[in-house]
Motif scaffolding. Structure first.
Motif, mmCIF file in Angstrom:
data_model
loop_
_atom_site.group_PDB
_atom_site.id
_atom_site.type_symbol
_atom_site.label_atom_id
_atom_site.label_comp_id
_atom_site.label_asym_id
_atom_site.label_seq_id
_atom_site.Cartn_x
_atom_site.Cartn_y
_atom_site.Cartn_z
ATOM 1 N N ASP A 1 -9.233 0.739 4.634
ATOM 2 C CA ASP A 1 -8.132 0.782 5.609
ATOM 3 C C ASP A 1 -8.573 0.249 6.960
ATOM 4 O OD1 ASP A 1 -9.797 3.009 6.027
ATOM 5 O OD2 ASP A 1 -8.128 4.324 6.618
ATOM 6 N N ILE B 1 -3.195 6.093 1.128
ATOM 7 C CA ILE B 1 -4.566 5.892 1.609
ATOM 8 C C ILE B 1 -5.290 7.226 1.452
ATOM 9 C CG2 ILE B 1 -6.027 5.279 3.559
ATOM 10 C CD1 ILE B 1 -3.653 3.648 4.653
ATOM 11 N N VAL C 1 0.860 -1.172 0.000
ATOM 12 C CA VAL C 1 0.000 0.000 0.000
ATOM 13 C C VAL C 1 0.902 1.229 0.000
ATOM 14 C CG1 VAL C 1 -1.715 1.322 1.303
ATOM 15 C CG2 VAL C 1 -1.861 -1.181 1.216
ATOM 16 N N LEU D 1 -7.255 2.043 -0.623
ATOM 17 C CA LEU D 1 -5.856 1.638 -0.522
ATOM 18 C C LEU D 1 -5.236 1.593 -1.909
ATOM 19 C CD1 LEU D 1 -6.409 -1.338 1.957
ATOM 20 C CD2 LEU D 1 -5.909 1.060 2.517
#
Length: 241
Positions: A227, A167, A164, A173
């Protein structure tokens, strides 16, 4: 146009003062805040994100990019011209993916620094003024290097990053992987998600991966936060099945 890409955020004076220096030195050149929340003090993740955003730039544009946890150290400052777009910022791997994916590259090390430059704010005192000079086609002290002379560790980074890297405010993501087939499954922290074209193609509350607007594999939850559902942070490992 001058684009600004940084991890400075919206609070405090950093974004505004760096932007003001650019505007003062290049008042006739439009300036755009591309991102002020790039991966925090993470040039590696930011490198993959910046390269994906390359589709927004046109030949002749200048990108002032500052994600610089090593500010004040021996790391160099660079101007990278990649396929006609100039990138100005630190030599810490931030431009690695731009360099790697470009067809034509020329790199200059910035040798210019004002006598009163802050040791902790080269974005304002070095990179901002140099970006303005590049946009105005003005000279500054520099010397050429080859792509092989840039930040060494970055050259070992993979072409795609299975992590990742960002965000967004909705909890989506963004990964360092290019978009995957909808038939493939993506895993994050033991959560396995299937692919879909867009949010409305899955039920509310369902997780899925999709090709995002800049061509990366992104994991989201329709009307929810991926997330939180997956307990994911920048750097979480992403798998593909």
């Amino acid at each position: 146009m001058i684009f600004v890409f940084s991890d400075f955020g919206v609070n405090g004076p950093y974004s505004g003062t760096m932007r003001s220096v650019v505007m003062r030195h290049a008042p006739d050149v439009p300036i755009c805040d591309l991102m002020r929340d790039a991966p925090d003090r993470n040039p590696k993740a930011a490198s993959y994100l910046l390269a994906a955003l390359n589709r927004e730039f046109h030949k002749g544009d200048v990108v002032l990019a500052v994600v610089d946890p090593g500010v004040g150290s021996a790391r160099k400052g660079l101007v990278v011209e990649a396929d006609g777009v100039s990138f100005v910022g630190p030599d810490n791997g931030l431009f690695e993916m731009v360099i790697r994916r470009a067809k034509q590259v020329a790199i200059k090390v910035i040798d210019w620094m004002p006598a009163d430059a802050s040791a902790s704010f080269h974005g304002r005192d070095v990179f901002g003024p140099v970006a303005a000079r590049v946009a105005n086609d003005q000279a500054f002290a520099s010397h050429d290097i080859t792509p092989g002379d840039r930040f060494g560790d970055a050259q070992d980074w993979p072409d795609e990053l299975a992590e990742v890297i960002y965000i967004d405010p909705y909890g989506n993501l963004m990964t360092g992987l290019l978009a995957r087939s909808e038939d493939e499954k993506v895993t994050i922290n033991e959560h396995v998600v299937s692919g879909a074209r867009t949010f409305s193609d899955v039920a509310e509350g369902s997780a899925f991966h999709y090709r995002n607007s800049i061509g990366l594999c992104e994991v989201a939850v329709n009307c929810g936060r991926a997330d939180e559902m997956m307990n994911a942070v920048i750097g979480s490992t992403v798998g593909v099945k």
